[in-house]
Scaffold this active site. Structure first.
Site, short mmCIF file in Angstrom:
data_model
loop_
_atom_site.label_atom_id
_atom_site.label_comp_id
_atom_site.label_asym_id
_atom_site.label_seq_id
_atom_site.Cartn_x
_atom_site.Cartn_y
_atom_site.Cartn_z
N ASN A 9 0.86 -1.18 0.00
CA ASN A 9 0.00 0.00 0.00
C ASN A 9 0.90 1.23 0.00
O ASN A 9 1.39 1.65 1.04
CB ASN A 9 -0.91 -0.02 1.23
N LYS A 16 3.13 0.86 3.26
CA LYS A 16 2.67 -0.14 4.22
C LYS A 16 2.75 -1.50 3.54
O LYS A 16 2.37 -1.63 2.37
CB LYS A 16 1.23 0.17 4.64
N ASP A 146 -9.79 0.77 -4.38
CA ASP A 146 -10.66 1.30 -3.32
C ASP A 146 -12.01 1.76 -3.87
O ASP A 146 -13.00 1.80 -3.15
CB ASP A 146 -9.98 2.49 -2.64
N GLY A 208 -11.15 7.02 10.46
CA GLY A 208 -9.73 7.12 10.76
C GLY A 208 -9.31 8.54 10.45
O GLY A 208 -10.13 9.45 10.45
N GLY A 210 -8.58 9.52 7.60
CA GLY A 210 -9.53 9.65 6.51
C GLY A 210 -10.78 8.90 6.93
O GLY A 210 -10.69 7.87 7.59
N CYS A 282 -7.41 12.57 17.00
CA CYS A 282 -8.73 12.43 17.63
C CYS A 282 -8.62 12.16 19.13
O CYS A 282 -9.53 12.49 19.89
CB CYS A 282 -9.49 11.30 16.95
N GLY A 329 -9.43 3.18 12.68
CA GLY A 329 -8.74 3.51 13.93
C GLY A 329 -9.62 4.21 14.96
O GLY A 329 -9.59 3.88 16.15
N GLU A 332 -12.99 1.89 15.70
CA GLU A 332 -12.73 0.71 16.53
C GLU A 332 -12.34 1.06 17.96
O GLU A 332 -12.46 0.21 18.85
CB GLU A 332 -11.62 -0.14 15.89
N GLU A 384 -8.28 -4.82 5.53
CA GLU A 384 -8.16 -4.58 4.09
C GLU A 384 -7.09 -5.47 3.47
O GLU A 384 -7.21 -5.91 2.33
CB GLU A 384 -7.83 -3.11 3.84
#
Length: 398
Positions: A9, A16, A146, A208, A210, A282, A329, A332, A384
């Site tokens: 990714n 990643k 995606d 997340g 995004g 966040c 993120g 969850e 994913e």
């Protein structure tokens, strides 16, 4: 034949990677190269323990992939030898790709053509594909898009109220993102509810840095919050989400901002970052809610926007909503945000189970509403990489 898949990714400044068994779902290697192109370029990975290394000032995707092959995989020759194929996450496939595809010259050109709508991501994907082909000349490469999951959206969902020729001639429409995650959650809910995927109606919140919401009817995407690009929709870490388009003209004409400055503001200086003017994290917003004005302001706007989208998407499901799901993120791990959003949806008979909601964090999953709740809400960890590995194994004939 081995069903081990190398999943890549490539982000604009990150890489990643994971080695995933497409059959069992086991991850044999995971890692992340970040700050690529910068002096502090580095890599972290898990393989027989946690490791970290500096890649050298200015190291980019090619150098990161070479390090992964020549240093990390070289330390486990049997892992490298058993790789069966390589799967690439591709942010934008335009209208050309409705499903994953074995990478050919034609597919590569299609990814390049769609770079107009993802100028930071698609060029990085192409670099990753070329580097993977150079390092593993004997392996097949597969592109997993995606945007593909959202190609089932009806015209009423994907068209903007702009001159129709802009769509027909230039492809300007809603495409949506996070499709791989939305697909994974749909499959997971089907299993949890003991239903065929084709009968699942959910609203999934992938939250997340995004973030996007997706309305899924009979197992297919029928609407989603991200648009032509990942800028539309929810309040995000640094992205503004929905705004009045005329704000752009006002910033330019009345306040003297350049187009480049406006683009930078909307993508990198807005969202939670803009509302707090402190951070895009966040956790700061959550930890300081009710105590610091900027945190309270940001969290209220974030939850208000999200609840509006969830409520609005019930109109697309024609009377049946099996579950509201949270993943990503924030989705969850943030019990307060989930509770605030669901409490705003009380008109639908939703009742949050406070204890279950608190338990569903840091890898915890499950239903977070009471038995009396008319609609269940669930927390499900997304995967994913597994979807990419499964599609890659199938198309590569593993």
């Amino acid at each position: 034949m081995s069903k081990l898949v190398l999943v890549l990714n490539c982000g604009s400044s990150s890489l990643k990677f994971a080695v995933v068994d497409a059959e069992s779902g086991a991850e044999h290697l995971t890692g992340l190269a970040e700050c690529l192109g910068l002096p502090e370029a580095r890599m972290k990975w898990k393989l027989d323990g946690k490791h970290e290394a500096q890649l050298g000032a200015g190291a980019a995707h090619v150098e990161a992939l070479s390090f992964m092959v020549e240093t990390i995989l070289a330390s486990k020759p049997e892992l490298k030898a058993n790789l069966g194929a390589i799967g690439h996450r591709i942010v934008h496939g335009g209208e050309q790709f409705t499903k994953s595809a074995l990478i050919t010259d034609e597919v590569l050109k299609g990814i390049q053509d769609a770079a107009t709508f993802a100028p930071l991501h698609n060029p990085a994907h192409i670099i990753g594909i070329e580097a993977a082909k150079a390092n593993f000349p004997g392996l097949k490469n597969v592109a997993v898009f995606d945007t593909a999951f959202h190609q089932t959206m009806p015209e009423e969902s994907y068209l903007y109220a702009l001159p129709y020729n802009l769509y027909k001639e230039h492809g300007i429409r809603r495409y949506g993102m996070h499709g791989t995650s939305h697909l994974f959650i749909t499959r997971e809910v089907a299993g949890l509810l003991n239903k065929p995927v084709e009968e699942v109606n959910i609203i999934n919140c992938h939250l997340g840095n995004g973030a996007s919401v997706c309305a899924i009817k009979n197992g297919e995407s029928v609407d989603t919050s991200m648009g032509l690009t990942p800028l539309e929709g929810l309040v995000m870490g640094t992205r503004c989400g929905d705004i009045d388009p005329a704000i752009v003209f006002h910033l330019h004409d009345a306040l003297g901002y350049s187009v480049e400055q406006i683009n930078n503001m909307l993508t990198k200086e807005s969202g939670l970052q803009g509302l707090t003017q402190v951070t895009s994290d966040c956790r700061f917003v959550e930890d300081n809610y009710g105590e610091k004005e900027e945190a309270t302001r940001a969290m209220d706007v974030f939850c208000h926007r999200l609840a509006k989208y969830v409520a609005g998407y019930t109109a697309t499901l024609e009377g049946r909503l099996d579950a509201i799901t949270f993943t990503g993120g924030i989705g969850e791990n943030s019990a307060p945000i989930r509770e605030m959003v669901l409490n705003r949806l009380g008109i639908f008979g939703i009742e949050v189970d406070g204890e279950a909601n608190l338990k569903a964090r840091f890898g915890g999953e499950g239903t977070i509403t009471t038995a009396n709740s008319r609609i269940p809400a669930m927390v499900i960890s997304t995967n994913e990489e597994l979807v990419i590995a499964e599609d890659t194994a199938k198309l590569a004939g593993l």
